[in-house]
Design a protein around this motif. Structure first.
Motif, PDB file in Angstrom:
ATOM      1  N   LYS A 187      19.071   7.791  -2.558  1.00  0.00           N
ATOM      2  CA  LYS A 187      17.880   7.767  -3.406  1.00  0.00           C
ATOM      3  C   LYS A 187      16.647   7.244  -2.670  1.00  0.00           C
ATOM      4  N   LEU A 188      16.661   7.293  -1.346  1.00  0.00           N
ATOM      5  CA  LEU A 188      15.545   6.775  -0.561  1.00  0.00           C
ATOM      6  C   LEU A 188      14.318   7.688  -0.561  1.00  0.00           C
ATOM      7  N   MET A 189      14.513   8.993  -0.594  1.00  0.00           N
ATOM      8  CA  MET A 189      13.400   9.934  -0.492  1.00  0.00           C
ATOM      9  C   MET A 189      12.369   9.683  -1.585  1.00  0.00           C
ATOM     10  N   LEU A 190      11.099   9.543  -1.174  1.00  0.00           N
ATOM     11  CA  LEU A 190       9.945   9.299  -2.037  1.00  0.00           C
ATOM     12  C   LEU A 190       9.969   7.937  -2.746  1.00  0.00           C
ATOM     13  N   SER A 191      10.834   7.033  -2.279  1.00  0.00           N
ATOM     14  CA  SER A 191      10.816   5.689  -2.862  1.00  0.00           C
ATOM     15  C   SER A 191       9.595   4.926  -2.338  1.00  0.00           C
ATOM     16  N   LYS A 192       9.138   3.930  -3.104  1.00  0.00           N
ATOM     17  CA  LYS A 192       7.920   3.190  -2.786  1.00  0.00           C
ATOM     18  C   LYS A 192       8.268   1.803  -2.268  1.00  0.00           C
ATOM     19  N   TRP A 193       7.512   1.342  -1.234  1.00  0.00           N
ATOM     20  CA  TRP A 193       7.764   0.056  -0.607  1.00  0.00           C
ATOM     21  C   TRP A 193       6.461  -0.664  -0.318  1.00  0.00           C
ATOM     22  N   THR A 194       6.490  -1.986  -0.410  1.00  0.00           N
ATOM     23  CA  THR A 194       5.345  -2.823  -0.086  1.00  0.00           C
ATOM     24  C   THR A 194       5.715  -3.731   1.069  1.00  0.00           C
ATOM     25  N   ALA A 195       4.887  -3.729   2.114  1.00  0.00           N
ATOM     26  CA  ALA A 195       5.107  -4.624   3.252  1.00  0.00           C
ATOM     27  C   ALA A 195       4.690  -6.033   2.846  1.00  0.00           C
ATOM     28  N   VAL A 196       5.478  -7.027   3.222  1.00  0.00           N
ATOM     29  CA  VAL A 196       5.151  -8.412   2.898  1.00  0.00           C
ATOM     30  C   VAL A 196       3.892  -8.846   3.642  1.00  0.00           C
ATOM     31  N   GLU A 197       3.785  -8.467   4.915  1.00  0.00           N
ATOM     32  CA  GLU A 197       2.598  -8.807   5.707  1.00  0.00           C
ATOM     33  C   GLU A 197       1.798  -7.544   5.995  1.00  0.00           C
ATOM     34  N   VAL A 198       0.528  -7.556   5.614  1.00  0.00           N
ATOM     35  CA  VAL A 198      -0.363  -6.418   5.817  1.00  0.00           C
ATOM     36  C   VAL A 198      -0.800  -6.351   7.275  1.00  0.00           C
ATOM     37  N   VAL A 199      -0.706  -5.157   7.858  1.00  0.00           N
ATOM     38  CA  VAL A 199      -1.154  -4.931   9.231  1.00  0.00           C
ATOM     39  C   VAL A 199      -2.052  -3.700   9.225  1.00  0.00           C
ATOM     40  N   ALA A 200      -3.295  -3.859   9.682  1.00  0.00           N
ATOM     41  CA  ALA A 200      -4.261  -2.759   9.781  1.00  0.00           C
ATOM     42  C   ALA A 200      -4.445  -2.044   8.435  1.00  0.00           C
ATOM     43  N   LYS A 201      -4.580  -2.802   7.374  1.00  0.00           N
ATOM     44  CA  LYS A 201      -4.800  -2.287   6.014  1.00  0.00           C
ATOM     45  C   LYS A 201      -3.639  -1.441   5.503  1.00  0.00           C
ATOM     46  N   GLN A 202      -2.471  -1.603   6.090  1.00  0.00           N
ATOM     47  CA  GLN A 202      -1.298  -0.851   5.655  1.00  0.00           C
ATOM     48  C   GLN A 202      -0.356  -1.791   4.920  1.00  0.00           C
ATOM     49  N   LYS A 203      -0.229  -1.574   3.631  1.00  0.00           N
ATOM     50  CA  LYS A 203       0.624  -2.422   2.813  1.00  0.00           C
ATOM     51  C   LYS A 203       1.597  -1.595   1.987  1.00  0.00           C
ATOM     52  N   HIS A 204       1.135  -0.500   1.419  1.00  0.00           N
ATOM     53  CA  HIS A 204       1.962   0.332   0.556  1.00  0.00           C
ATOM     54  C   HIS A 204       2.440   1.571   1.301  1.00  0.00           C
ATOM     55  N   PHE A 205       3.736   1.843   1.174  1.00  0.00           N
ATOM     56  CA  PHE A 205       4.363   2.940   1.907  1.00  0.00           C
ATOM     57  C   PHE A 205       5.239   3.772   0.984  1.00  0.00           C
ATOM     58  N   LEU A 206       5.436   5.021   1.391  1.00  0.00           N
ATOM     59  CA  LEU A 206       6.298   5.958   0.698  1.00  0.00           C
ATOM     60  C   LEU A 206       7.280   6.515   1.722  1.00  0.00           C
ATOM     61  N   VAL A 207       8.547   6.653   1.352  1.00  0.00           N
ATOM     62  CA  VAL A 207       9.513   7.272   2.261  1.00  0.00           C
ATOM     63  C   VAL A 207       9.257   8.772   2.231  1.00  0.00           C
ATOM     64  N   SER A 208       8.786   9.319   3.359  1.00  0.00           N
ATOM     65  CA  SER A 208       8.408  10.733   3.411  1.00  0.00           C
ATOM     66  C   SER A 208       9.472  11.612   4.064  1.00  0.00           C
ATOM     67  N   LYS A 209      10.407  10.997   4.793  1.00  0.00           N
ATOM     68  CA  LYS A 209      11.436  11.785   5.463  1.00  0.00           C
ATOM     69  C   LYS A 209      12.666  10.915   5.673  1.00  0.00           C
ATOM     70  N   VAL A 210      13.837  11.532   5.566  1.00  0.00           N
ATOM     71  CA  VAL A 210      15.109  10.843   5.773  1.00  0.00           C
ATOM     72  C   VAL A 210      15.812  11.522   6.942  1.00  0.00           C
ATOM     73  N   TYR A 211      16.203  10.737   7.940  1.00  0.00           N
ATOM     74  CA  TYR A 211      16.880  11.262   9.130  1.00  0.00           C
ATOM     75  C   TYR A 211      18.380  11.049   9.016  1.00  0.00           C
ATOM     76  N   LEU A 212      19.134  12.149   9.158  1.00  0.00           N
ATOM     77  CA  LEU A 212      20.596  12.101   9.153  1.00  0.00           C
ATOM     78  C   LEU A 212      21.089  12.138  10.591  1.00  0.00           C
ATOM     79  N   PRO A 213      22.335  11.730  10.841  1.00  0.00           N
ATOM     80  CA  PRO A 213      22.861  11.763  12.213  1.00  0.00           C
ATOM     81  C   PRO A 213      22.898  13.186  12.765  1.00  0.00           C
TER      82      PRO A 213
END
Length: 79
Positions: free
Chosen positions: A8-34
């Motif tokens: 259930k990772l695809m398109l899930s939303k995440w917040t970084a605890v420490e902001v770096v270069a105005k990047q705090k909110h993220f979306l899982v855009s791709k899932v890599y399989l072996p």
């Protein structure tokens, strides 16, 4: 630890605890399989990495999916 279900990772939303270069909110855009061996059928393949896309800057970065379980670095959802 954040409870994570790899399927259930695809398109899930995440917040970084420490902001770096105005990047705090993220979306899982791709899932890599072996990687598959030629002629080998992979059933129920486990996720190796995910690609996170910053909502604000659209910058992308590849991380191990288990890194998202570390609550010192990531919080699930947009806070």
């Amino acid at each position: 630890m954040n409870p994570i279900q790899p399927n259930k990772l695809m398109l899930s939303k995440w917040t970084a605890v420490e902001v770096v270069a105005k990047q705090k909110h993220f979306l899982v855009s791709k899932v890599y399989l072996p990687e598959q061996q030629e002629g080998q059928l992979v059933m129920n393949a486990q996720v190796e990495f995910v690609e996170l896309e910053a909502v604000y800057t659209k910058a992308r970065r590849k991380v191990a999916w288990r890194e998202l379980a570390d609550t010192a670095m990531w919080k699930q959802g947009w806070l």
